[in-house]
Design a protein around this motif. Structure first.
Motif, PDB file in Angstrom:
ATOM      1  N   PRO A 287      69.638  16.130  91.955  1.00 47.18           N
ATOM      2  CA  PRO A 287      69.562  14.853  91.233  1.00 47.18           C
ATOM      3  C   PRO A 287      70.951  14.426  90.757  1.00 47.18           C
ATOM      4  O   PRO A 287      71.739  15.264  90.314  1.00 47.18           O
ATOM      5  N   LYS A 288      71.254  13.118  90.833  1.00 49.92           N
ATOM      6  CA  LYS A 288      72.569  12.645  90.370  1.00 49.92           C
ATOM      7  C   LYS A 288      72.611  12.632  88.846  1.00 49.92           C
ATOM      8  O   LYS A 288      73.672  12.733  88.247  1.00 49.92           O
ATOM      9  N   ALA A 289      71.447  12.453  88.241  1.00 53.95           N
ATOM     10  CA  ALA A 289      71.405  12.376  86.777  1.00 53.95           C
ATOM     11  C   ALA A 289      70.314  13.293  86.237  1.00 53.95           C
ATOM     12  O   ALA A 289      69.185  13.283  86.741  1.00 53.95           O
ATOM     13  N   VAL A 290      70.691  14.118  85.248  1.00 48.92           N
ATOM     14  CA  VAL A 290      69.710  14.988  84.593  1.00 48.92           C
ATOM     15  C   VAL A 290      69.760  14.687  83.096  1.00 48.92           C
ATOM     16  O   VAL A 290      70.850  14.644  82.508  1.00 48.92           O
ATOM     17  N   THR A 291      68.625  14.438  82.499  1.00 49.84           N
ATOM     18  CA  THR A 291      68.585  14.150  81.065  1.00 49.84           C
ATOM     19  C   THR A 291      67.513  15.016  80.416  1.00 49.84           C
ATOM     20  O   THR A 291      66.478  15.297  81.038  1.00 49.84           O
ATOM     21  N   LEU A 292      67.794  15.444  79.193  1.00 42.74           N
ATOM     22  CA  LEU A 292      66.853  16.336  78.515  1.00 42.74           C
ATOM     23  C   LEU A 292      66.483  15.775  77.152  1.00 42.74           C
ATOM     24  O   LEU A 292      67.348  15.309  76.408  1.00 42.74           O
ATOM     25  N   GLY A 293      65.205  15.848  76.830  1.00 44.71           N
ATOM     26  CA  GLY A 293      64.745  15.491  75.491  1.00 44.71           C
ATOM     27  C   GLY A 293      64.157  16.732  74.846  1.00 44.71           C
ATOM     28  O   GLY A 293      63.492  17.537  75.506  1.00 44.71           O
ATOM     29  N   TYR A 294      64.428  16.905  73.554  1.00 41.05           N
ATOM     30  CA  TYR A 294      63.890  18.062  72.812  1.00 41.05           C
ATOM     31  C   TYR A 294      63.307  17.504  71.520  1.00 41.05           C
ATOM     32  O   TYR A 294      64.030  16.881  70.733  1.00 41.05           O
ATOM     33  N   PHE A 295      61.997  17.682  71.335  1.00 42.01           N
ATOM     34  CA  PHE A 295      61.315  16.987  70.244  1.00 42.01           C
ATOM     35  C   PHE A 295      60.543  17.931  69.327  1.00 42.01           C
ATOM     36  O   PHE A 295      59.981  18.929  69.794  1.00 42.01           O
ATOM     37  N   GLY A 296      60.485  17.550  68.050  1.00 41.65           N
ATOM     38  CA  GLY A 296      59.617  18.262  67.099  1.00 41.65           C
ATOM     39  C   GLY A 296      58.320  17.473  66.964  1.00 41.65           C
ATOM     40  O   GLY A 296      58.345  16.250  66.839  1.00 41.65           O
ATOM     41  N   VAL A 297      57.172  18.184  66.984  1.00 43.49           N
ATOM     42  CA  VAL A 297      55.866  17.518  66.999  1.00 43.49           C
ATOM     43  C   VAL A 297      54.956  18.178  65.952  1.00 43.49           C
ATOM     44  O   VAL A 297      54.997  19.401  65.769  1.00 43.49           O
ATOM     45  N   GLU A 298      54.116  17.347  65.298  1.00 49.93           N
ATOM     46  CA  GLU A 298      53.290  17.850  64.183  1.00 49.93           C
ATOM     47  C   GLU A 298      52.068  18.651  64.611  1.00 49.93           C
ATOM     48  O   GLU A 298      51.669  19.590  63.950  1.00 49.93           O
ATOM     49  N   ASN A 299      51.414  18.216  65.694  1.00 45.91           N
ATOM     50  CA  ASN A 299      50.205  18.951  66.097  1.00 45.91           C
ATOM     51  C   ASN A 299      50.033  18.903  67.617  1.00 45.91           C
ATOM     52  O   ASN A 299      50.691  18.114  68.308  1.00 45.91           O
ATOM     53  N   PHE A 300      49.122  19.764  68.115  1.00 49.30           N
ATOM     54  CA  PHE A 300      48.995  19.888  69.564  1.00 49.30           C
ATOM     55  C   PHE A 300      48.440  18.619  70.223  1.00 49.30           C
ATOM     56  O   PHE A 300      48.853  18.264  71.336  1.00 49.30           O
ATOM     57  N   GLU A 301      47.536  17.956  69.523  1.00 47.84           N
ATOM     58  CA  GLU A 301      46.951  16.727  70.082  1.00 47.84           C
ATOM     59  C   GLU A 301      48.052  15.722  70.444  1.00 47.84           C
ATOM     60  O   GLU A 301      47.992  15.059  71.490  1.00 47.84           O
ATOM     61  N   ASN A 302      49.048  15.630  69.590  1.00 47.09           N
ATOM     62  CA  ASN A 302      50.148  14.690  69.851  1.00 47.09           C
ATOM     63  C   ASN A 302      50.919  15.054  71.126  1.00 47.09           C
ATOM     64  O   ASN A 302      51.442  14.184  71.818  1.00 47.09           O
ATOM     65  N   ILE A 303      50.971  16.341  71.429  1.00 50.10           N
ATOM     66  CA  ILE A 303      51.662  16.763  72.665  1.00 50.10           C
ATOM     67  C   ILE A 303      50.937  16.185  73.885  1.00 50.10           C
ATOM     68  O   ILE A 303      51.567  15.728  74.840  1.00 50.10           O
ATOM     69  N   LEU A 304      49.612  16.189  73.828  1.00 53.12           N
ATOM     70  CA  LEU A 304      48.852  15.654  74.963  1.00 53.12           C
ATOM     71  C   LEU A 304      49.112  14.152  75.144  1.00 53.12           C
ATOM     72  O   LEU A 304      49.279  13.679  76.264  1.00 53.12           O
ATOM     73  N   TYR A 305      49.169  13.422  74.008  1.00 52.04           N
ATOM     74  CA  TYR A 305      49.495  11.981  74.097  1.00 52.04           C
ATOM     75  C   TYR A 305      50.906  11.805  74.656  1.00 52.04           C
ATOM     76  O   TYR A 305      51.163  10.936  75.489  1.00 52.04           O
ATOM     77  N   LEU A 306      51.831  12.650  74.175  1.00 56.21           N
ATOM     78  CA  LEU A 306      53.225  12.534  74.642  1.00 56.21           C
ATOM     79  C   LEU A 306      53.315  12.766  76.145  1.00 56.21           C
ATOM     80  O   LEU A 306      54.068  12.091  76.853  1.00 56.21           O
ATOM     81  N   TYR A 307      52.546  13.743  76.621  1.00 56.10           N
ATOM     82  CA  TYR A 307      52.570  14.052  78.053  1.00 56.10           C
ATOM     83  C   TYR A 307      52.024  12.876  78.864  1.00 56.10           C
ATOM     84  O   TYR A 307      52.642  12.442  79.854  1.00 56.10           O
TER      85      TYR A 307
END
Ligand SMILES: Cc1cc2nc3c(=O)[nH]c(=O)nc-3n(C[C@H](O)[C@H](O)[C@H](O)COP(=O)(O)OP(=O)(O)OC[C@H]3O[C@@H](n4cnc5c(N)ncnc54)[C@H](O)[C@@H]3O)c2cc1C
Length: 504
Positions: A262-282
């Motif tokens: 890939p010509k461009a690689v970007t990374l995000g690292y996030f803090g999340v309050e609960n597991f349900e929110n991870i599913l929405y984020l995904y």
């Protein structure tokens, strides 16, 4: 007398954390697997002087290890869970030597344990009794590379990270990446059907492996080493060797498709309050980032805090109940970064992300990946680790962790949940001061029963190895199990290849 952590610093002379852990692990000898898990030896022959003389005639004396101290590290697996009692390590350097060794072992009924980088975590890579260890590390040559198609052909003992470096020099990458990349072999990856961090984007090895050369138990060489993307000429035999963990043959060469770097690689690292929110984020990441999404990983607070504290790493975020690592592989850095930053600010506005960073700086991205890739390693420093790797429907992904915490309670130091949420694959690390029969019997078979109730798989990517054959029925129908037995009988009628592994 040193404490484990002091030993860790004393013996850590390399920068590769995985190698450091291995180095220190070897100072502690776990119990023999046969005693710990109460297994009976099958009726194989034992190695005699005449056998060693024969192997010397093929390999010379330098590629045969017989001294107890030299053989010891090859008998112990990476997580110090399993230990065999082999007296002999053979290191062939070409397919012909593998063929001669197996043909001889088959005739003499000598059992063999194929071994790659020995980073497997289900006890498949080490013997259970005195099986001969067939270590592929000297078969490490790249045979050919096609710049146009991306087809790379190499020997099975090539280290994954070395192959990735080579591919990058040609503007391509390896289609898989995992924490053990500096030590694991491509032959081991293929034999375990390794998944890893970017399966979400580049698919699994059943898709990217183009061809395989393997040696059957009787020494015959099966040449399926085509480099074509399409080849519908009858049965797809290479798939028999992908994920069969050395029980059907020894993989000697691999042809694999390398995607463009890939010509461009970007990374995000996030803090999340609960597991349900991870599913929405995904779900939101799939729709907002689309084709550039290359990894979506999660880890709970226990996983991250234990890793940064135990390995003295720096967490760039404060403490949160959950963390997400999201990566993009694209072709335009500004465009990709804009997309990811927009994603981050929307999710922060929605309250799904509490805190987060987005970076395209290689050193910052690396330090975030280092934390993620060493969660398993951190569980080994001065403690004993019960490690599990299961697949679950994403909506039930994390349910097993609170159940285990409640069941095990104060009997364990910590239960950690982390993994490749994009693939529905959760890793469960249960950390205790030392192995305990009581804790073990509280975990197994409970964990597999729970996974089965939710229609999950008892092994997502690590395989069955020595540790899970008795639980295979939780994930495989009796008819499928019978077909597996029939295939084994056809390929290895004397059962010399990696006995006590995979098949119940
Ligand atoms: C820190 C860490 C992170 C990891 N992360 C991941 C991950 O993200 N995803 C994942 O899938 N796994 C992961 N693993 C597990 C492990 O690295 C993989 O299973 C890997 O593919 C094993 O490769 P290896 O060369 O070390 O094989 P080994 O451990 O030596 O062997 C594994 C199995 O394959 C067989 N085998 C090895 N070479 C051959 C061969 N040439 N022919 C036939 N059989 C052979 C062995 O008999 C054994 O059954 C991780 C391990 C560690 C320690």
């Amino acid at each position: 007398m040193y404490t484990p952590v002091q030993l860790f610093s004393k013996y850590c002379i390399t920068n590769n954390i995985l190698e450091q852990i291995r180095c220190v692990s070897q100072l502690f000898f776990p119990q023999f697997s046969s005693d710990k898990y109460k297994v009976k030896r099958h009726d194989f022959s034992t190695v005699r002087t005449t056998d060693i003389d024969y192997f010397k005639s093929i390999l010379g004396k330098d590629r045969i290890l017989t001294d107890d101290q030299d053989v010891a590290p090859y008998n112990i697996d990476w997580i110090k869970n399993c230990r065999g009692n082999s007296q002999l390590v053979l290191k062939p350097s070409c397919t012909e030597e593998v063929s001669k060794i197996l043909s001889y072992c088959n005739e003499k009924r000598l059992a063999v344990c194929p071994q790659g980088g020995n980073t497997g975590v289900v006890g498949g890579s080490v013997p259970v009794f005195d099986e001969i260890i067939l270590n592929l590390s000297l078969m490490d040559k790249i045979t050919s590379f096609d710049d146009l198609s991306g087809a790379l052909v190499c020997e099975a003992g090539c280290i994954l990270e070395n192959l990735d470096k080579f591919a990058r020099e040609h503007n391509m990458i390896m289609p898989l990446d995992l924490g053990a990349k500096g030590t694991c072999h491509i032959g081991g990856n293929v034999s375990t059907n390794a998944g890893g961090l970017r399966l979400l984007r580049y698919g699994n090895l059943h898709g990217s492996v183009l061809g395989i050369e393997a040696v059957k138990a009787d020494g015959s060489v099966i040449n399926c080493l085509k480099s074509l993307r399409k080849d519908n000429t009858g049965y797809h035999l290479k798939h028999l060797f992908i994920g069969s963990e050395g029980t059907l043959g020894v993989v000697t060469k691999v042809a694999i498709h390398c995607p463009v770097m890939p010509k461009a690689v970007t990374l995000g690292y996030f803090g999340v309050e609960n597991f349900e929110n991870i599913l929405y984020l995904y779900s939101n990441a799939k729709s907002s980032l689309g084709e550039i999404l290359s990894a979506f990983e999660m880890a709970d607070c226990n996983s991250i805090s234990h890793t940064v504290n135990n390995l003295k790493l720096q967490n760039p975020l404060a403490e949160y109940p959950f963390y997400v690592i999201l990566e993009t592989h694209g072709s335009d850095e500004i465009h990709d970064q804009e997309k990811l930053t927009r994603y981050l600010s929307t999710q922060m506005k929605n309250g799904l992300i509490v805190d987060g960073i987005v970076t395209a700086e290689p050193s910052k991205m690396q330090s975030i990946w280092t934390i993620r890739e060493n969660i398993a390693a951190a569980g080994l420093v001065g403690t004993y680790l019960y490690a599990y790797d299961v697949s679950l429907p994403q909506k039930h992904y994390y349910e097993i962790i609170p159940k285990l915490r409640e069941r095990l309670n104060s009997k364990v130091k910590m239960v950690c949940g982390f993994g490749h949420i994009g693939d529905g694959n959760i890793h469960i690390n249960i950390i205790v001061p030392e192995f305990s029969e009581e804790v073990y019997s509280l975990i197994e078979p409970f964990i597999f029963e729970e996974v089965s109730k939710l229609n999950g798989s008892i092994s997502a990517e690590h395989g069955v190895g020595f540790r899970k054959p008795q639980y295979l029925h939780y994930s495989k129908d009796p008819s499928a199990l019978q077909l597996m037995r029939d295939i084994k009988q056809l390929m290895d009628p004397n059962g010399i290849l990696n006995p006590y592994k995979v098949l119940p």
